[in-house]
Write an enzyme that holds these catalytic residues in place. Structure first.
Site, PDB file in Angstrom:
ATOM      1  N   VAL A   1       0.807  -1.219   0.000  1.00  0.00           N
ATOM      2  CA  VAL A   1       0.000   0.000   0.000  1.00  0.00           C
ATOM      3  C   VAL A   1       0.842   1.271   0.000  1.00  0.00           C
ATOM      4  O   VAL A   1       0.388   2.321  -0.453  1.00  0.00           O
ATOM      5  CB  VAL A   1      -0.972   0.035   1.202  1.00  0.00           C
ATOM      6  CG1 VAL A   1      -2.083  -0.970   1.021  1.00  0.00           C
ATOM      7  CG2 VAL A   1      -0.243  -0.174   2.536  1.00  0.00           C
TER       8      VAL A   1
ATOM      9  N   ASN B   1      -7.522  -0.764   5.174  1.00  0.00           N
ATOM     10  CA  ASN B   1      -7.374  -1.630   6.336  1.00  0.00           C
ATOM     11  C   ASN B   1      -5.926  -2.009   6.635  1.00  0.00           C
ATOM     12  O   ASN B   1      -5.587  -2.273   7.793  1.00  0.00           O
ATOM     13  CB  ASN B   1      -8.196  -2.900   6.115  1.00  0.00           C
ATOM     14  CG  ASN B   1      -7.913  -3.968   7.149  1.00  0.00           C
ATOM     15  OD1 ASN B   1      -8.253  -3.820   8.313  1.00  0.00           O
ATOM     16  ND2 ASN B   1      -7.257  -5.046   6.728  1.00  0.00           N
TER      17      ASN B   1
ATOM     18  N   TYR C   1       2.762   3.182  16.081  1.00  0.00           N
ATOM     19  CA  TYR C   1       1.417   2.667  15.804  1.00  0.00           C
ATOM     20  C   TYR C   1       0.378   3.640  16.338  1.00  0.00           C
ATOM     21  O   TYR C   1      -0.571   4.007  15.636  1.00  0.00           O
ATOM     22  CB  TYR C   1       1.253   1.296  16.463  1.00  0.00           C
ATOM     23  CG  TYR C   1      -0.098   0.662  16.251  1.00  0.00           C
ATOM     24  CD1 TYR C   1      -0.363  -0.070  15.099  1.00  0.00           C
ATOM     25  CD2 TYR C   1      -1.106   0.780  17.206  1.00  0.00           C
ATOM     26  CE1 TYR C   1      -1.602  -0.661  14.900  1.00  0.00           C
ATOM     27  CE2 TYR C   1      -2.341   0.198  17.020  1.00  0.00           C
ATOM     28  CZ  TYR C   1      -2.591  -0.521  15.866  1.00  0.00           C
ATOM     29  OH  TYR C   1      -3.826  -1.096  15.682  1.00  0.00           O
TER      30      TYR C   1
ATOM     31  N   LYS D   1      -2.227   5.826  13.977  1.00  0.00           N
ATOM     32  CA  LYS D   1      -3.665   5.569  14.072  1.00  0.00           C
ATOM     33  C   LYS D   1      -4.429   6.849  14.421  1.00  0.00           C
ATOM     34  O   LYS D   1      -5.581   7.018  14.004  1.00  0.00           O
ATOM     35  CB  LYS D   1      -3.952   4.459  15.091  1.00  0.00           C
ATOM     36  CG  LYS D   1      -3.478   3.085  14.637  1.00  0.00           C
ATOM     37  CD  LYS D   1      -4.142   2.657  13.331  1.00  0.00           C
ATOM     38  CE  LYS D   1      -3.762   1.265  12.893  1.00  0.00           C
ATOM     39  NZ  LYS D   1      -4.433   0.837  11.646  1.00  0.00           N
TER      40      LYS D   1
ATOM     41  N   THR E   1      -8.648 -11.870  16.636  1.00  0.00           N
ATOM     42  CA  THR E   1      -8.125 -12.281  15.341  1.00  0.00           C
ATOM     43  C   THR E   1      -7.295 -13.561  15.509  1.00  0.00           C
ATOM     44  O   THR E   1      -6.920 -13.931  16.626  1.00  0.00           O
ATOM     45  CB  THR E   1      -7.222 -11.188  14.763  1.00  0.00           C
ATOM     46  OG1 THR E   1      -6.106 -11.002  15.653  1.00  0.00           O
ATOM     47  CG2 THR E   1      -7.968  -9.875  14.596  1.00  0.00           C
TER      48      THR E   1
END
Length: 266
Positions: free
Chosen positions: A66, A92, A161, A165, A198
């Site tokens: 990406v 995502n 992170y 975010k 997950t």
């Protein structure tokens, strides 16, 4: 699947793109959007998982990083050439690899996480808008950005992170305002999941000396005393992608069992 017996075909005729779609939330969303009638394309790097998902859903996979700006125009051109339109994009793809605390994070780790989580999302949103502007019925569509509850409750041991975010929430809002001001019927929203059960989280729990205790820690983070299920997060994406959410843009949707709503007390 559990929790899916109510699924409708509200996305019939729509074309969707999901990044990071080979596992976890991404794979669950590929399945959910397909079940709701969308024609789904998805990206990622795990080719074996992608092949199984394509076989199960009829979705189309393209291997893509990406953060690689040069690969995006070709992907959008291919989708529009094959399908004639692009209606939904779910940004995502994300990573924590190489991250650490503010004292320990190296510039290589910082740059890698920023490239995937922030630049990758920017490129996804930017090229989704450009693609949606080429729709036969004019500029219209829905873009959903996968942020995290750590956008508002940063982690001390994952500084990059947490920062990225938070940044993509601002990006989603900026894009939503821009699209509205330009007269595009393109909506942009962010979702902020809490702890989601997950396969990766299951592996982490099972690798602990006391898996049940590890599970209790994860489940205890939310006042609802459990983790989110994949189909619940995918369901929120499907709702925001649908015409039922036609006046929702520039919003942040927490899906964390009240984890960030307040203090639980002692």
């Amino acid at each position: 699947m559990r929790g899916r017996d109510h699924v409708t075909r509200r996305l019939e005729g729509k074309v969707a793109l999901v990044t990071g779609g080979t596992t976890g939330i991404g794979a669950a969303t590929v399945a959910r959007l397909s079940e709701e009638g969308a024609r789904v394309w998805f990206t990622g790097s795990k080719e074996a998982e992608a092949a199984a998902l394509c076989a199960a859903t009829g979705a189309v996979f393209r291997k893509l990083r990406v953060q690689d700006a040069s690969s995006w125009p070709g992907l959008i051109d291919e989708i529009l050439g094959a399908e004639g339109r692009l209606d939904i994009a779910f940004a995502n793809a994300g990573t924590e690899s190489g991250d650490a605390s503010i004292e320990e994070v190296g510039i290589e780790g910082w740059d890698h996480v920023v490239a995937v989580n922030q630049t990758g999302v920017m490129l996804t949103v930017q090229h989704a808008i450009r693609g949606m502007k080429r729709n036969p019925d004019g500029p219209r569509g829905a873009i959903i950005v996968n942020s995290s509850m750590n956008a508002t409750r940063p982690l001390g041991n994952y500084v990059t992170y947490s920062v990225t975010k938070a940044a993509v929430c601002a990006l989603a809002k900026s894009a939503a305002v821009h699209c509205g001001q330009q007269g595009y019927a393109i909506r942009v929203n962010a979702i902020l999941p809490g702890v989601v059960e997950t396969p990766l989280i299951q592996q982490i729990m099972n690798a602990q000396p006391d898996p049940a205790a590890a599970r209790a820690i994860y489940e205890g983070m939310a006042p609802m005393k459990r983790m989110a299920q994949l189909h619940e997060v995918a369901g929120l994406v499907a709702y925001l992608a649908s015409d039922e959410a036609a006046f929702i843009s520039g919003a942040e949707y927490a899906i964390d069992g009240a984890t960030t709503a307040g203090m639980m007390g002692v």
